[in-house]
Design a protein around this motif. Structure first.
Motif, short mmCIF file in Angstrom:
data_model
loop_
_atom_site.label_atom_id
_atom_site.label_comp_id
_atom_site.label_asym_id
_atom_site.label_seq_id
_atom_site.Cartn_x
_atom_site.Cartn_y
_atom_site.Cartn_z
N ILE A 157 37.03 37.28 30.40
CA ILE A 157 35.75 37.10 31.11
C ILE A 157 35.65 35.65 31.56
CG2 ILE A 157 33.24 37.13 30.84
CD1 ILE A 157 33.60 39.34 28.75
N ARG A 181 36.70 42.12 38.56
CA ARG A 181 36.80 41.25 37.38
C ARG A 181 35.62 41.54 36.47
NH1 ARG A 181 34.53 37.37 41.01
NH2 ARG A 181 32.75 36.26 40.10
N ASP A 215 32.88 34.65 33.61
CA ASP A 215 31.47 34.36 33.85
C ASP A 215 30.60 35.08 32.83
OD1 ASP A 215 31.70 32.87 36.47
OD2 ASP A 215 32.66 34.76 37.02
N CYS A 264 23.88 41.64 40.58
CA CYS A 264 25.06 41.55 41.45
C CYS A 264 24.68 41.77 42.92
CB CYS A 264 26.10 42.59 41.04
SG CYS A 264 26.65 42.37 39.35
N ASN A 282 28.08 29.07 27.64
CA ASN A 282 28.99 30.02 28.28
C ASN A 282 30.43 29.70 27.96
OD1 ASN A 282 26.66 31.01 29.36
ND2 ASN A 282 27.21 30.69 31.50
N ILE A 288 32.78 43.56 38.62
CA ILE A 288 32.26 43.12 39.92
C ILE A 288 33.44 42.88 40.86
CG2 ILE A 288 30.16 42.12 38.99
CD1 ILE A 288 31.46 39.37 39.16
N LEU A 319 32.37 40.88 34.23
CA LEU A 319 31.24 39.95 34.11
C LEU A 319 30.51 40.29 32.83
CD1 LEU A 319 29.22 37.83 35.22
CD2 LEU A 319 28.07 39.70 36.43
N ASP A 367 36.27 41.43 43.31
CA ASP A 367 37.01 40.17 43.35
C ASP A 367 38.10 40.30 44.41
OD1 ASP A 367 39.46 38.41 42.40
OD2 ASP A 367 37.67 37.55 41.45
N LYS A 427 24.05 45.99 37.41
CA LYS A 427 24.62 45.69 38.73
C LYS A 427 23.52 45.51 39.77
CE LYS A 427 29.18 47.78 38.17
NZ LYS A 427 30.20 48.67 38.74
#
Length: 565
Positions: free
Chosen positions: A538, A506, A540, A565, A521, A498, A508, A500, A561
Motif C-alpha cells: 500500500i 493499486r 497511500d 475516489c 501514514n 483504484i 488504497l 493506476d 470508492k
C-alpha cells in the motif's frame, strides 16, 4: 526452416482456420441458455500428470526440454526425466514422502522448476507453489494451511524460508536448489540428490496416485477473502492440456527437424505459467526458455538469441513490446503466436505491438482462473475481436446468470458461471468457501461479470469479486486489511483498488486509529511493506472515523470508492 516445412505449416494453419470457422457456425446456445463450446469435446486420458506429460518421451528424447535464458543451463527431455525420477525416488526414500504428502516449492522460473515439480509428483506428493517474492509472514501462512512436510527453495530464498519456519515454530527440512550457488548452511543439497548414482528407483513402484487425486495446491483468493488452497487434480490439468490440443492449438508439432521455443517468463508458481506453459508445452515436446523475472535487456535478448516462436504474456509486457524504443522488428523475426491473459488488454496496445513487428502477428487472448486449471476461454487464430476473450474451450459449458442465478440470454450481462473437467476439486479444508462458489450440479461461480454474444464469443466487462489486479496479479483486500489491523495503533481498516496507469490498479488503504493514538501514514505503509510481497504494498493511506459496513458487518467498498475516489 525448409520450404517444405513452411508450406506444411501454411496448409496446417489454413485447415485450422477453415475448420474453426465451420465449427463456430454450430449453434452454441441451448434451449436452457447454457452455452457450449463450438469445438468438439476431447477425450481425457485416465492417468496422472507426470505420466501424461512424459508419455511421448521416446519421440523427442534429445530435444531441449528447458534452458535458462540468462545462464544457458538446460536439459534435454531424457536428462530431465532421469533427474526428476532420481529426485522423486530420494524424496520417497530419504525424506519419507508418502502418497498425498504436500511439498512446498518456492523458486523463480528456472530449468529446475519442472524437475522438482515432477519429482514431487513421481514420489506421490502434492506440490504447493509459493510466490518467490513472498515475505516470511506470507510463507508461514501457506506452509501452515497446506500441512507441508518438506520445503524446496532456491538458494536465494532460503533466508526467507528459514524465517518463516521460525515464525511457524516448526523445524521442517529445506532442500536448497544449489545448481549454481553455494549451499546455504542448515539445508540439504538439491544437486546431490539429483546426481545420486545409487538411488533405488524401485521405491517409486509403491506410488499409487489416481486421476482424481490432487496434484498441485496453488493458492487463490477466489471471489473474495484470503488466499485459499486450490485443489487441482491430475484430471483437471490433463483436461486443460487436451483442451489446448484442438483447433485452438497455438504451437506447431515437434518433429525430428522442428521444435517450437516458448518463453517461460510468466511465473510457474501461478497457474498460467504452471499449466499453460510448463505442463502443457512439455507434454507436446516444446522447448521452454526460462526467465526468472522481467528485465528489459534479458527479455529482449531471449527473443533473439533463443529464436522464440511462442510468447505467453501479461498485459504490461505487451505494452512494453509496443512502446519501448529498444524493441525492433528483429525481435519478432521468429514469433508466430502471442497469447495474452491475466487481465484485459486494450486493442491499441496490440496494434502498437504489430507496428513494432512490422507485420500482423497471430495474437490470441484468453480468460481463466486458478480454479479452472486455469483456461476457460480462448480466441482461435485469426480472431480480431480484441475486446473479447474467445469461446468456451472444448468440454466447457458456460452460463450468464442474474442475482437470483437465473440464466440470461445472448448479449445480456450477468455473472459468468463455469462447468468443465478442468474446474477444481475445491478449496482445501474450507467448506464455507466451497459452498459460496459452487452451485448445484458442479457449476463454479467466477465472480466476473460477462456477456456472451449469439456466436458464443465471451466478453468480460467487470468483476463482482473484490480482488485488486496489480500487473495481472491477485491482491485480496481482506489479506491487506488483516495486516493493517495487526498494527498496534490501528482499530479498523479497509482496502480498495483504484486505477493506476502503470499497474492497472493499486491498493488504497483506509484506517481508523485506536482512541488517543497518534499514527502517521509512513509508519503504516512501512509496517505493511515488511509483511507482504512488493506488488501488494500500500502506497497511500486515508485516515477516517469509521469503516462503512452493512448490517452483517461486511465492508461497503463501493461506498468508499464513491466517497474518496
Amino acid at each position: 526452416m525448409s520450404c517444405v516445412t513452411v508450406r506444411s505449416k501454411f496448409i496446417f494453419d489454413k485447415f485450422k482456420a477453415v475448420s474453426s470457422a465451420k465449427l463456430r457456425k454450430k449453434h452454441v446456445w441451448t434451449n436452457g441458455n447454457v452455452v457450449i463450446s463450438p469445438f468438439k469435446d476431447v477425450q481425457i486420458p485416465e492417468t496422472t500428470v507426470v505420466d501424461y506429460v512424459w508419455r511421448n518421451l521416446d519421440k523427442w528424447p534429445t530435444k531441449t526440454a528447458a534452458v535458462c535464458a540468462v545462464t544457458n543451463r538446460g536439459y534435454t527431455y531424457e536428462q530431465m526425466y532421469k533427474l526428476y525420477q532420481t529426485f522423486g525416488a530420494n524424496l520417497r526414500k530419504k525424506f519419507n514422502i508418502k502418497d498425498g504428502d504436500t511439498v512446498a516449492l518456492m523458486s523463480p522460473n528456472t530449468p529446475e522448476y519442472p524437475v522438482v515439480s515432477f519429482g514431487v509428483l513421481a514420489a506421490g506428493g502434492i506440490v504447493t507453489t509459493l510466490n518467490p517474492i513472498y515475505t516470511s509472514y506470507e510463507v508461514k501462512r501457506q506452509i501452515e494451511l497446506s500441512d507441508v512436510k518438506l520445503v524446496v527453495a532456491h538458494v536465494d530464498i532460503v533466508p526467507v524460508v528459514k524465517e518463516a519456519l521460525k515464525l511457524a515454530k516448526t523445524d521442517l527440512k529445506i532442500i536448497a536448489i544449489d545448481v549454481d550457488r553455494p549451499l546455504p548452511e542448515g539445508t540439504i543439497s538439491y544437486k546431490e540428490l539429483v546426481e545420486d548414482k545409487h538411488v533405488d528407483f524401485n521405491i517409486l513402484k509403491e506410488v499409487n496416485r489416481k486421476p482424481d487425486d490432487v496434484a498441485f495446491l496453488p493458492y487463490s483468493s477466489g471471489t473474495t477473502g484470503l488466499p485459499k488452497g486450490t485443489e487441482l487434480t491430475n484430471k483437471n490439468f490433463i483436461a486443460n492440456c487436451e483442451q489446448q490440443n484442438t483447433e485452438l492449438r497455438q504451437y506447431y508439432p515437434t518433429s525430428e527437424t522442428y521444435q517450437d521455443s516458448v518463453l517461460a517468463i510468466l511465473p510457474m508458481f501461478h497457474s498460467y505459467g504452471l499449466s499453460i506453459i510448463m505442463l502443457h508445452k512439455l507434454s507436446v515436446g516444446l522447448r521452454l526458455v526460462t526467465l526468472p523475472k522481467f528485465q528489459p535487456d534479458t527479455f529482449l535478448n531471449a527473443m533473439i538469441q533463443h529464436r522464440l516462436n511462442l510468447m505467453f504474456l501479461a498485459p504490461p509486457m505487451v505494452l512494453f513490446l509496443g512502446s519501448s524504443p529498444a524493441v525492433t522488428k528483429k525481435h519478432f523475426e521468429n514469433i508466430h503466436s502471442i497469447t495474452s491473459g491475466a487481465a484485459p488488454l486494450p486493442s491499441a496496445d496490440i496494434e502498437n505491438l504489430f507496428r513494432k513487428a512490422d507485420r500482423e502477428l497471430s495474437f490470441v487472448q484468453g480468460y481463466g482462473m486458478t480454479e479452472a486449471s486455469p483456461l476457460v476461454t480462448l480466441s482461435p487464430k485469426g480472431n480480431k475481436q480484441y475486446d473479447a476473450v474467445g469461446y468456451a474451450i472444448p468440454n466447457v459449458k458456460l452460463r450468464v446468470v442474474d442475482s437470483n442465478m437465473n440464466n440470461l440470454g445472448p448479449g445480456e450481462t450477468g455473472e459468468l458461471v463455469i462447468k468443465g473437467p478442468n474446474v477444481m476439486k475445491g478449496y482445501k479444508n474450507n467448506p464455507e468457501a466451497n459452498k459460496e462458489v459452487f452451485l448445484e450440479g458442479g457449476w463454479y461461480r467466477s465472480g466476473d461479470v460477462a456477456n456472451i454474444d449469439e456466436t458464443g464469443m465471451v466478453y468480460i466487462t467487470d468483476r463482482l469479486k473484490e480482488l485488486i489486479k496489480v500487473k495481472g496479479y491477485q491482491v485480496p483486500p481482506a489479506e491487506l486489511e488483516s495486516v493493517l489491523k495487526e498494527h498496534p495503533k490501528v482499530h479498523d481498516a479497509a482496502v480498495i483498488g483504484i486505477p493506476d496507469l502503470k499497474t492497472g490498479e493499486r491498493p488504497l488503504g483506509f484506517i481508523v486509529p485506536k482512541t488517543d493514538e497518534k499514527i502517521t501514514n509512513e509508519e503504516v505503509i512501512e509496517f505493511v511493506a515488511k509483511r507482504v510481497a512488493s506488488y501488494k504494498r500500500i502506497k497511500d493511506i486515508v485516515v477516517i472515523d469509521s469503516i462503512p459496513k452493512n448490517a452483517s458487518g461486511k465492508i461497503l467498498r463501493r461506498k468508499l470508492k464513491e466517497n474518496y475516489c
